[in-house]
Design a protein around this motif. Structure first.
Motif, PDB file in Angstrom:
ATOM      1  N   GLU A 119      23.068  -0.617  52.778  1.00 63.45           N
ATOM      2  CA  GLU A 119      23.775   0.166  53.793  1.00 63.45           C
ATOM      3  C   GLU A 119      24.981  -0.610  54.318  1.00 63.45           C
ATOM      4  O   GLU A 119      26.079  -0.060  54.473  1.00 63.45           O
ATOM      5  CB  GLU A 119      22.819   0.501  54.941  1.00 63.45           C
ATOM      6  N   ARG A 144      33.756   7.309  56.550  1.00 60.91           N
ATOM      7  CA  ARG A 144      32.453   6.827  57.012  1.00 60.91           C
ATOM      8  C   ARG A 144      31.558   6.634  55.788  1.00 60.91           C
ATOM      9  O   ARG A 144      31.956   6.930  54.655  1.00 60.91           O
ATOM     10  CB  ARG A 144      31.825   7.851  57.968  1.00 60.91           C
ATOM     11  N   ALA A 148      27.132   6.342  54.292  1.00 61.22           N
ATOM     12  CA  ALA A 148      25.680   6.354  54.498  1.00 61.22           C
ATOM     13  C   ALA A 148      25.005   6.318  53.138  1.00 61.22           C
ATOM     14  O   ALA A 148      25.522   6.867  52.161  1.00 61.22           O
ATOM     15  CB  ALA A 148      25.237   7.599  55.264  1.00 61.22           C
ATOM     16  N   GLY A 174      17.235   8.114  57.890  1.00 60.27           N
ATOM     17  CA  GLY A 174      18.014   8.719  58.959  1.00 60.27           C
ATOM     18  C   GLY A 174      19.488   8.381  58.976  1.00 60.27           C
ATOM     19  O   GLY A 174      20.236   8.917  59.808  1.00 60.27           O
ATOM     20  N   ALA A 175      19.952   7.520  58.062  1.00 62.16           N
ATOM     21  CA  ALA A 175      21.353   7.083  58.114  1.00 62.16           C
ATOM     22  C   ALA A 175      22.314   8.238  57.850  1.00 62.16           C
ATOM     23  O   ALA A 175      23.315   8.398  58.563  1.00 62.16           O
ATOM     24  CB  ALA A 175      21.589   5.959  57.105  1.00 62.16           C
ATOM     25  N   GLU A 218      21.765  11.506  58.153  1.00 59.07           N
ATOM     26  CA  GLU A 218      21.687  12.504  59.217  1.00 59.07           C
ATOM     27  C   GLU A 218      22.423  12.031  60.476  1.00 59.07           C
ATOM     28  O   GLU A 218      23.067  12.836  61.165  1.00 59.07           O
ATOM     29  CB  GLU A 218      20.223  12.810  59.535  1.00 59.07           C
ATOM     30  N   LYS A 219      22.344  10.754  60.766  1.00 60.85           N
ATOM     31  CA  LYS A 219      23.041  10.214  61.934  1.00 60.85           C
ATOM     32  C   LYS A 219      24.547  10.391  61.799  1.00 60.85           C
ATOM     33  O   LYS A 219      25.229  10.789  62.756  1.00 60.85           O
ATOM     34  CB  LYS A 219      22.694   8.735  62.111  1.00 60.85           C
ATOM     35  N   VAL A 220      25.074  10.122  60.605  1.00 61.46           N
ATOM     36  CA  VAL A 220      26.510  10.289  60.382  1.00 61.46           C
ATOM     37  C   VAL A 220      26.880  11.772  60.418  1.00 61.46           C
ATOM     38  O   VAL A 220      27.884  12.161  61.027  1.00 61.46           O
ATOM     39  CB  VAL A 220      26.930   9.656  59.040  1.00 61.46           C
ATOM     40  N   ASP A 278      25.538  14.144  62.034  1.00 61.21           N
ATOM     41  CA  ASP A 278      25.515  14.642  63.415  1.00 61.21           C
ATOM     42  C   ASP A 278      26.777  14.259  64.181  1.00 61.21           C
ATOM     43  O   ASP A 278      27.079  14.859  65.217  1.00 61.21           O
ATOM     44  CB  ASP A 278      24.294  14.078  64.159  1.00 61.21           C
ATOM     45  N   ASP A 279      27.507  13.278  63.660  1.00 64.61           N
ATOM     46  CA  ASP A 279      28.621  12.693  64.410  1.00 64.61           C
ATOM     47  C   ASP A 279      29.996  13.073  63.867  1.00 64.61           C
ATOM     48  O   ASP A 279      31.009  12.644  64.409  1.00 64.61           O
ATOM     49  CB  ASP A 279      28.464  11.161  64.403  1.00 64.61           C
TER      50      ASP A 279
END
Length: 231
Positions: A19, A39, A41, A47-48, A50-52, A54-55
């Motif tokens: 990562e 960005r 992931a 969850g990496a 999904e976190k990106v 979401d942002d």
């Protein structure tokens, strides 16, 4: 500014180093873009992705840093993207410009060695698969197209997970030989398996960075991501 996310497989057994490595690559490519924020992931880091997702804003682009358009690109990644207002681009490995870019990377290295192209063997060290013919087919297609762009003595393909092995292919090369790891990212196969296989064959030639980390490829990825938002 539009956003593009570079997505790679990562390493399930130890996700954090992969990562972090991908994040460094994304930062380098981000510095080469004109109109896109980059960005990253991996699929393996829990969850990496999904976190990106979401942002980032709607309409963002997803760039698969994979060498084949196989299950991860056609099934696993799209499933993770379901319900998201993003668009998935084609993976690096099927980019029609890839052979030309690698040929451009090879020529100065051959010159640095004091060799000629026609005296140089190229060993392509790839992943392969014991279950699917697609990864090897992509590798051989790349090798065939590369052969039409640069007149090398030979191009030989060896694989981690199928025959011929990397060591067997390496044993068929001569004193003027270069190894190209046909991988999108540096991971366990590149750090451990390829050096071990080259050691078995007493291969002493230069080893290029993985395809995804070649300067020519990084610049091309940046242009591709900019082009995805050209309109």
């Amino acid at each position: 500014m539009p956003t593009a996310v570079i997505v790679a497989h990562g390493q399930p057994s130890e996700p954090d180093p992969a990562e972090a490595s991908l994040a460094r690559l994304a930062t380098q490519i981000d510095q080469l873009t004109d109109r896109v924020t980059v960005r990253s992931a991996t699929l393996a880091a829990p969850g990496a992705l999904e976190k990106v997702l979401d942002d980032i804003p709607d309409g963002s682009a997803i760039y698969p840093l994979f060498m084949a358009k196989g299950w991860f690109v056609t099934s696993a990644l799209p499933k993770r993207l379901e319900g998201r207002a993003v668009r998935q681009l084609d993976p690096l490995g099927v980019d029609p410009q890839l052979p030309n870019l690698v040929a451009r990377a090879l020529r100065p290295l051959i010159d640095e060695q004091g060799w000629s192209t026609t005296s140089t063997d190229l060993l392509i060290a790839a992943h392969g698969s014991g279950r699917s013919r697609n990864p090897a087919a992509v590798t051989h297609e790349f090798a065939d197209r590369l052969a039409g762009l640069i007149s090398l003595k030979s191009i030989r393909c060896g694989f981690v997970e199928e025959a011929p092995s990397i060591s067997d292919a390496a044993k068929m090369t001569g004193d003027h030989a270069i190894c190209l790891p046909f991988f999108a990212c540096t991971g366990g196969h590149v750090l451990d398996d390829i050096p071990a296989e080259l050691g078995k064959a007493a291969f002493r030639g230069p080893v290029l960075p993985v395809v995804g980390e070649l300067d020519e490829i990084q610049s091309h990825i940046a242009r591709t991501l900019d082009g995805a938002f050209a309109d």
